[in-house]
Every structure is written in C-alpha cells, then in structure tokens.
Motif scaffolding. Sequence first.
Motif, PDB file in Angstrom:
ATOM      1  N   SER A 113     -31.420 -19.418  22.629  1.00  0.00           N
ATOM      2  CA  SER A 113     -30.355 -18.444  22.396  1.00  0.00           C
ATOM      3  C   SER A 113     -30.585 -17.197  23.254  1.00  0.00           C
ATOM      4  CB  SER A 113     -30.313 -18.017  20.925  1.00  0.00           C
ATOM      5  OG  SER A 113     -30.552 -19.092  20.070  1.00  0.00           O
ATOM      6  N   PHE A 114     -31.847 -16.809  23.383  1.00  0.00           N
ATOM      7  CA  PHE A 114     -32.234 -15.670  24.236  1.00  0.00           C
ATOM      8  C   PHE A 114     -31.406 -14.424  23.932  1.00  0.00           C
ATOM      9  CE2 PHE A 114     -33.033 -19.568  26.810  1.00  0.00           C
ATOM     10  CZ  PHE A 114     -34.402 -19.577  26.634  1.00  0.00           C
ATOM     11  N   TYR A 160     -48.181 -12.213  22.661  1.00  0.00           N
ATOM     12  CA  TYR A 160     -46.746 -12.358  22.381  1.00  0.00           C
ATOM     13  C   TYR A 160     -46.448 -13.236  21.176  1.00  0.00           C
ATOM     14  CZ  TYR A 160     -46.663 -10.438  27.049  1.00  0.00           C
ATOM     15  OH  TYR A 160     -46.876  -9.641  28.136  1.00  0.00           O
ATOM     16  N   THR A 213     -47.755 -19.904  23.407  1.00  0.00           N
ATOM     17  CA  THR A 213     -47.546 -18.482  23.656  1.00  0.00           C
ATOM     18  C   THR A 213     -48.892 -17.781  23.823  1.00  0.00           C
ATOM     19  OG1 THR A 213     -45.650 -18.568  22.212  1.00  0.00           O
ATOM     20  CG2 THR A 213     -46.556 -16.400  22.659  1.00  0.00           C
ATOM     21  N   VAL A 248     -43.924 -11.729  18.892  1.00  0.00           N
ATOM     22  CA  VAL A 248     -42.675 -11.247  19.489  1.00  0.00           C
ATOM     23  C   VAL A 248     -41.552 -12.245  19.229  1.00  0.00           C
ATOM     24  CG1 VAL A 248     -41.524 -10.654  21.653  1.00  0.00           C
ATOM     25  CG2 VAL A 248     -43.924 -10.028  21.316  1.00  0.00           C
ATOM     26  N   ARG A 293     -40.198 -25.753  26.107  1.00  0.00           N
ATOM     27  CA  ARG A 293     -40.065 -24.902  24.921  1.00  0.00           C
ATOM     28  C   ARG A 293     -41.377 -24.175  24.683  1.00  0.00           C
ATOM     29  NH1 ARG A 293     -35.199 -23.881  22.346  1.00  0.00           N
ATOM     30  NH2 ARG A 293     -36.147 -24.084  20.294  1.00  0.00           N
ATOM     31  N   GLY A 294     -41.304 -23.075  23.945  1.00  0.00           N
ATOM     32  CA  GLY A 294     -42.491 -22.276  23.648  1.00  0.00           C
ATOM     33  C   GLY A 294     -42.890 -22.431  22.193  1.00  0.00           C
ATOM     34  N   HIS A 306     -40.559 -15.086  25.886  1.00  0.00           N
ATOM     35  CA  HIS A 306     -39.832 -16.077  26.682  1.00  0.00           C
ATOM     36  C   HIS A 306     -40.316 -16.055  28.129  1.00  0.00           C
ATOM     37  CE1 HIS A 306     -36.439 -15.364  23.573  1.00  0.00           C
ATOM     38  NE2 HIS A 306     -36.978 -16.544  23.318  1.00  0.00           N
TER      39      HIS A 306
HETATM   40  P1  ADP Z   1     -33.655 -21.029  19.700  1.00  0.00           P
HETATM   41  O1  ADP Z   1     -32.550 -20.409  18.881  1.00  0.00           O
HETATM   42  O2  ADP Z   1     -33.244 -22.269  20.423  1.00  0.00           O
HETATM   43  O3  ADP Z   1     -34.960 -21.182  18.980  1.00  0.00           O
HETATM   44  P2  ADP Z   1     -34.848 -18.779  21.063  1.00  0.00           P
HETATM   45  O4  ADP Z   1     -34.193 -17.940  22.095  1.00  0.00           O
HETATM   46  O5  ADP Z   1     -35.202 -18.121  19.781  1.00  0.00           O
HETATM   47  O6  ADP Z   1     -33.850 -19.983  20.866  1.00  0.00           O
HETATM   48  O7  ADP Z   1     -36.152 -19.451  21.644  1.00  0.00           O
HETATM   49  C1  ADP Z   1     -36.143 -20.255  22.783  1.00  0.00           C
HETATM   50  C2  ADP Z   1     -37.525 -20.845  22.992  1.00  0.00           C
HETATM   51  O8  ADP Z   1     -38.455 -19.793  23.234  1.00  0.00           O
HETATM   52  C3  ADP Z   1     -38.085 -21.608  21.788  1.00  0.00           C
HETATM   53  O9  ADP Z   1     -38.860 -22.679  22.269  1.00  0.00           O
HETATM   54  C4  ADP Z   1     -38.965 -20.608  21.118  1.00  0.00           C
HETATM   55  O10 ADP Z   1     -39.993 -21.238  20.374  1.00  0.00           O
HETATM   56  C5  ADP Z   1     -39.518 -19.882  22.313  1.00  0.00           C
HETATM   57  N1  ADP Z   1     -39.971 -18.544  21.982  1.00  0.00           N
HETATM   58  C6  ADP Z   1     -39.363 -17.601  21.247  1.00  0.00           C
HETATM   59  N2  ADP Z   1     -40.111 -16.480  21.164  1.00  0.00           N
HETATM   60  C7  ADP Z   1     -41.239 -16.734  21.861  1.00  0.00           C
HETATM   61  C8  ADP Z   1     -42.439 -16.006  22.128  1.00  0.00           C
HETATM   62  N3  ADP Z   1     -42.657 -14.791  21.635  1.00  0.00           N
HETATM   63  N4  ADP Z   1     -43.362 -16.598  22.902  1.00  0.00           N
HETATM   64  C9  ADP Z   1     -43.164 -17.828  23.377  1.00  0.00           C
HETATM   65  N5  ADP Z   1     -42.098 -18.584  23.139  1.00  0.00           N
HETATM   66  C10 ADP Z   1     -41.138 -18.053  22.399  1.00  0.00           C
END
Ligand code: ADP
Length: 159
Positions: A13-14, A127, A123, A130, A91-92, A21
């Motif tokens: 979603s970002f 972070y 991560t 975060v 994915r993170g 991210h």
């Molecule tokens: P979604 O709604 O698809 O989860 P996000 O924008 O929240 O979209 O997250 C996109 C990706 O980034 C996911 O894989 C999420 O786990 C990862 N992510 C979110 N925050 C962090 C962070 N602080 N560090 C690493 N990865 C992250």
Amino acid sequence: MKSMERTALFPGSFDPFTKGHMSIVDQGLEIFDKIVVGVGANTEKRGLLTVANRIRLIEDIYAGNPNVEVEPYSKLTGEFCREIGAKFILRGMRNTVDYEYERSMMLVNQKLYPEITTVLLFTPPEYVAVSSSMLRELVSFGHDTTMLMPEHIDIKNYL
Ligand code: ADP
C-alpha cells in the motif's frame, strides 16, 4: 519480457513509503536487476496519501536509479507480476506477525501462480518498529516524521 533480467515486484500500500520499505528495496537491489514497486490502487481505503502522491514520493526517492520503477496496479498481485514479467514477489518481514501473514499469502500465490517465487527479506533492527500506520498517526497529530522517512523527503509535500 526481457530475456535474462531478474525483475521482482515489491507490492504494497505504501501509505506512505517509509525507511523500512526503503531498506527492503535496497537489499532487493543486491539480488535483482530491477525492482518494480507496485502501489496497490484497489485497496484505497481512505488512506493518508492519494495513490498518485504515494507514487510521486517513491519516484522522488529513487529518481536517478533506473533499476527501480513505480507502478500503480489494481488486480491480483500475481496477475500484475505476469503482466510485467516479474518472476519474484519481494516482501519485508519485521516480526512473527508479518511472517504468518506473508506465509499465508505466499501459499495462495504459490497455488495460483506456481512460476512466481516469493522472497521475504528481514527488516534491519533499526526499522523493526517502523510502519506506515505509525507514520500516519504522527502526521495526523502534526508531529515531525523525519526519522521514519527517507532523507530529503518532506511528507508535507505529498499530503
Ligand atoms: P501491505 O498493505 O500490502 O502490507 P505495506 O505498504 O504495509 O503494504 O507493506 C508492504 C511490504 O513492506 C510488506 O511486505 C511489509 O511487511 C513490508 N514492510 C512494512 N513496513 C516495513 C518495515 N518497517 N521494514 C521492512 N518491511 C516493511
């Protein structure tokens, strides 16, 4: 699809894109030739930023890096991978909650799109706490967000 180029889709979603991210994209660039940051446009559940502004923010961060592209999409993630010729979903993962969620998505995607491999990256510790939702909370109370945002990005320019 370009022959030997290894492209990964980083979907999410970002809202907004954070340093967390960014750490995943930066690690991903060590593995893949190209990363397409896919901004899910169908899940616009009254977010903080419009999809257009989410995209502009990410483009501003990676301006000058031809290996990162940003695209909106509004279909199943696996379908979008096929459309852009990405064989990997990046994915993170911050914690076990992320792990469980990512694993169930991976299992569904594996069934529906067997040719696509999900790659989960950890991560970095700084972070782990975060999240976009935390950032949205800080913004809504007018609090400074610079420690969670990539350098040179002022969230006020995207609201
Ligand atoms: P979604 O709604 O698809 O989860 P996000 O924008 O929240 O979209 O997250 C996109 C990706 O980034 C996911 O894989 C999420 O786990 C990862 N992510 C979110 N925050 C962090 C962070 N602080 N560090 C690493 N990865 C992250």
